[in-house]
Motif scaffolding. Sequence first.
Motif, PDB file in Angstrom:
ATOM      1  N   ASN A  49      36.623   3.535  38.730  1.00  0.00           N
ATOM      2  CA  ASN A  49      35.796   4.422  37.788  1.00  0.00           C
ATOM      3  C   ASN A  49      34.316   4.844  38.552  1.00  0.00           C
ATOM      4  N   ASN A  50      33.059   5.410  37.797  1.00  0.00           N
ATOM      5  CA  ASN A  50      32.144   5.584  37.821  1.00  0.00           C
ATOM      6  C   ASN A  50      30.983   4.798  37.395  1.00  0.00           C
ATOM      7  N   VAL A  51      30.693   3.821  37.885  1.00  0.00           N
ATOM      8  CA  VAL A  51      29.221   2.546  37.271  1.00  0.00           C
ATOM      9  C   VAL A  51      28.021   3.280  37.316  1.00  0.00           C
ATOM     10  N   VAL A  52      27.307   4.025  36.456  1.00  0.00           N
ATOM     11  CA  VAL A  52      25.708   3.866  36.865  1.00  0.00           C
ATOM     12  C   VAL A  52      24.809   3.101  36.302  1.00  0.00           C
ATOM     13  N   PHE A  53      24.186   3.149  36.879  1.00  0.00           N
ATOM     14  CA  PHE A  53      22.764   2.178  36.665  1.00  0.00           C
ATOM     15  C   PHE A  53      21.418   3.254  36.773  1.00  0.00           C
ATOM     16  N   LEU A  54      20.807   2.925  36.022  1.00  0.00           N
ATOM     17  CA  LEU A  54      19.567   3.499  36.102  1.00  0.00           C
ATOM     18  C   LEU A  54      18.729   3.002  35.976  1.00  0.00           C
ATOM     19  N   GLY A  55      17.213   2.700  36.465  1.00  0.00           N
ATOM     20  CA  GLY A  55      15.949   2.662  37.510  1.00  0.00           C
ATOM     21  C   GLY A  55      15.547   1.674  36.594  1.00  0.00           C
ATOM     22  N   THR A  82      33.201   3.759  41.769  1.00  0.00           N
ATOM     23  CA  THR A  82      31.540   3.738  42.648  1.00  0.00           C
ATOM     24  C   THR A  82      30.738   2.879  42.144  1.00  0.00           C
ATOM     25  N   VAL A  83      29.893   2.736  42.250  1.00  0.00           N
ATOM     26  CA  VAL A  83      28.689   2.265  41.684  1.00  0.00           C
ATOM     27  C   VAL A  83      27.345   2.725  42.055  1.00  0.00           C
ATOM     28  N   THR A  84      26.574   3.670  41.326  1.00  0.00           N
ATOM     29  CA  THR A  84      25.345   5.127  41.998  1.00  0.00           C
ATOM     30  C   THR A  84      24.430   4.042  40.491  1.00  0.00           C
ATOM     31  N   TYR A  85      23.034   4.029  41.875  1.00  0.00           N
ATOM     32  CA  TYR A  85      22.252   3.383  41.797  1.00  0.00           C
ATOM     33  C   TYR A  85      20.790   4.869  41.334  1.00  0.00           C
ATOM     34  N   ILE A  86      20.236   5.152  40.230  1.00  0.00           N
ATOM     35  CA  ILE A  86      18.655   6.223  40.229  1.00  0.00           C
ATOM     36  C   ILE A  86      17.696   5.594  40.017  1.00  0.00           C
ATOM     37  N   ALA A  87      16.403   5.824  40.263  1.00  0.00           N
ATOM     38  CA  ALA A  87      15.914   4.450  40.868  1.00  0.00           C
ATOM     39  C   ALA A  87      14.739   5.139  39.377  1.00  0.00           C
ATOM     40  N   PHE A  88      14.977   5.887  38.709  1.00  0.00           N
ATOM     41  CA  PHE A  88      13.622   6.857  37.889  1.00  0.00           C
ATOM     42  C   PHE A  88      13.972   6.144  36.294  1.00  0.00           C
ATOM     43  N   ASP A  89      13.424   5.427  35.588  1.00  0.00           N
ATOM     44  CA  ASP A  89      13.431   4.598  34.661  1.00  0.00           C
ATOM     45  C   ASP A  89      13.747   6.298  32.980  1.00  0.00           C
ATOM     46  N   TYR A  90      13.257   6.796  33.394  1.00  0.00           N
ATOM     47  CA  TYR A  90      13.688   8.278  32.439  1.00  0.00           C
ATOM     48  C   TYR A  90      12.705   7.457  30.648  1.00  0.00           C
ATOM     49  N   SER A  95      21.869  19.697  44.730  1.00  0.00           N
ATOM     50  CA  SER A  95      21.133  19.663  44.385  1.00  0.00           C
ATOM     51  C   SER A  95      19.402  20.178  45.035  1.00  0.00           C
ATOM     52  N   MET A  96      18.410  19.887  44.833  1.00  0.00           N
ATOM     53  CA  MET A  96      17.441  20.428  45.393  1.00  0.00           C
ATOM     54  C   MET A  96      17.288  19.561  46.824  1.00  0.00           C
ATOM     55  N   ASN A  97      16.868  19.894  48.025  1.00  0.00           N
ATOM     56  CA  ASN A  97      16.198  19.264  48.849  1.00  0.00           C
ATOM     57  C   ASN A  97      15.113  18.386  48.670  1.00  0.00           C
ATOM     58  N   ARG A  98      14.174  18.697  48.140  1.00  0.00           N
ATOM     59  CA  ARG A  98      13.510  17.364  47.302  1.00  0.00           C
ATOM     60  C   ARG A  98      13.341  17.364  46.196  1.00  0.00           C
ATOM     61  N   LEU A  99      12.595  15.739  45.995  1.00  0.00           N
ATOM     62  CA  LEU A  99      12.312  15.508  44.422  1.00  0.00           C
ATOM     63  C   LEU A  99      10.872  15.043  44.405  1.00  0.00           C
ATOM     64  N   GLN A 100      10.674  15.416  43.790  1.00  0.00           N
ATOM     65  CA  GLN A 100       8.517  15.126  43.210  1.00  0.00           C
ATOM     66  C   GLN A 100       8.475  13.642  42.696  1.00  0.00           C
ATOM     67  N   GLN A 101       7.620  13.189  42.492  1.00  0.00           N
ATOM     68  CA  GLN A 101       7.194  11.773  42.155  1.00  0.00           C
ATOM     69  C   GLN A 101       7.386  12.223  40.127  1.00  0.00           C
ATOM     70  N   PRO A 102       7.830  11.948  39.646  1.00  0.00           N
ATOM     71  CA  PRO A 102       8.023  12.307  38.619  1.00  0.00           C
ATOM     72  C   PRO A 102       6.501  11.808  37.778  1.00  0.00           C
ATOM     73  N   ASP A 103       6.089  11.378  36.380  1.00  0.00           N
ATOM     74  CA  ASP A 103       4.850  11.070  36.056  1.00  0.00           C
ATOM     75  C   ASP A 103       5.992   9.906  35.777  1.00  0.00           C
ATOM     76  N   GLY A 104       6.958   9.248  35.148  1.00  0.00           N
ATOM     77  CA  GLY A 104       7.505   8.152  35.249  1.00  0.00           C
ATOM     78  C   GLY A 104       7.406   7.237  36.232  1.00  0.00           C
ATOM     79  N   SER A 105       8.072   6.032  35.881  1.00  0.00           N
ATOM     80  CA  SER A 105       8.260   4.933  36.774  1.00  0.00           C
ATOM     81  C   SER A 105       9.384   5.055  37.680  1.00  0.00           C
ATOM     82  N   VAL A 106       9.689   4.800  39.616  1.00  0.00           N
ATOM     83  CA  VAL A 106      10.653   4.458  39.899  1.00  0.00           C
ATOM     84  C   VAL A 106      11.154   3.222  41.174  1.00  0.00           C
TER      85      VAL A 106
END
Length: 266
Positions: free
Chosen positions: A149-155, A239-247, A195-206
């Motif tokens: 299974n897949n465990v996803v953590f947001l940042g 899989t353990v997946t991590y996405i650094a943006f905290d939305y 996905s796109m080849n570049r992610l911009q810095q979001p307005d939120g926290s990373v």
Amino acid sequence: PKGSMERPSMRALHTASAALALCLVALAGWHLQNRDSHFELFSKSAAAAAPQQTTELSWLQTSAFVDQIYMYAGLAVDNKHETGFIAKEIRKHNYQTVVRLFTSLDDATVRAVLWDQSVHCLVWPPLVRYPGISETAKTDLRAYAAAGNNVVFLGNYVAVQFMNDVFGFQLMSDYKDGPYYRNDRNVRGTPFQWSMNRLQQPDGSVYGVKVDSIPMDGKCMFDTMGACVVFYIKYNLGTVTYIAFDYDTPYGIDHWDQILHAGMMM
């Protein structure tokens, strides 16, 4: 005299007819040869396009978005501002996806969630405090990932510490300003390759981690100057997946919603 005039005219007519017949034969021969050349060219072009077409068709056949997920919505996350927004982002363009919320981390609830054979993705929103979870529940969480299974953590950094404690990682927090660049070698064969080849810095926290602290079984998808903001780690069959943006904001999030979707499809 009249007969003698007709004979040259007949000869001229026969000559013209013979010449026309030769031209038609030559034209037919050229057409057949050219047709074979065109067929050969088409065959080569089709053969060259076949691998790409096969890859695309294979992706289309296996890329159906997850139909249901579990998401933690207890005291350790910001239910007032973030949980609802993240649930909407999960279902964006995927309205058939069912988001099942659970609020308690007691052993019985965690086991009921993790032992549900119909759900293969568990999402942890950004943690505002360290979750009160027992060693038994941590064991069940490891078993859930290991079973495929897949465990996803947001940042945020609490999530990084929680991942270290549960799965035995030694991830080290790091921060660098964006943009963040896709690692084309690492994304091959994963949902992130589309996905796109570049992610911009979001307005939120990373909240990134040091690339060098990711285990050998892990791969960084997006990074900049040694700080990784999207990665996954193979954990036995899962899989353990991590996405650094905290939305933490609905504004200026660029393509981070697509990154969330790709992370859930690992």
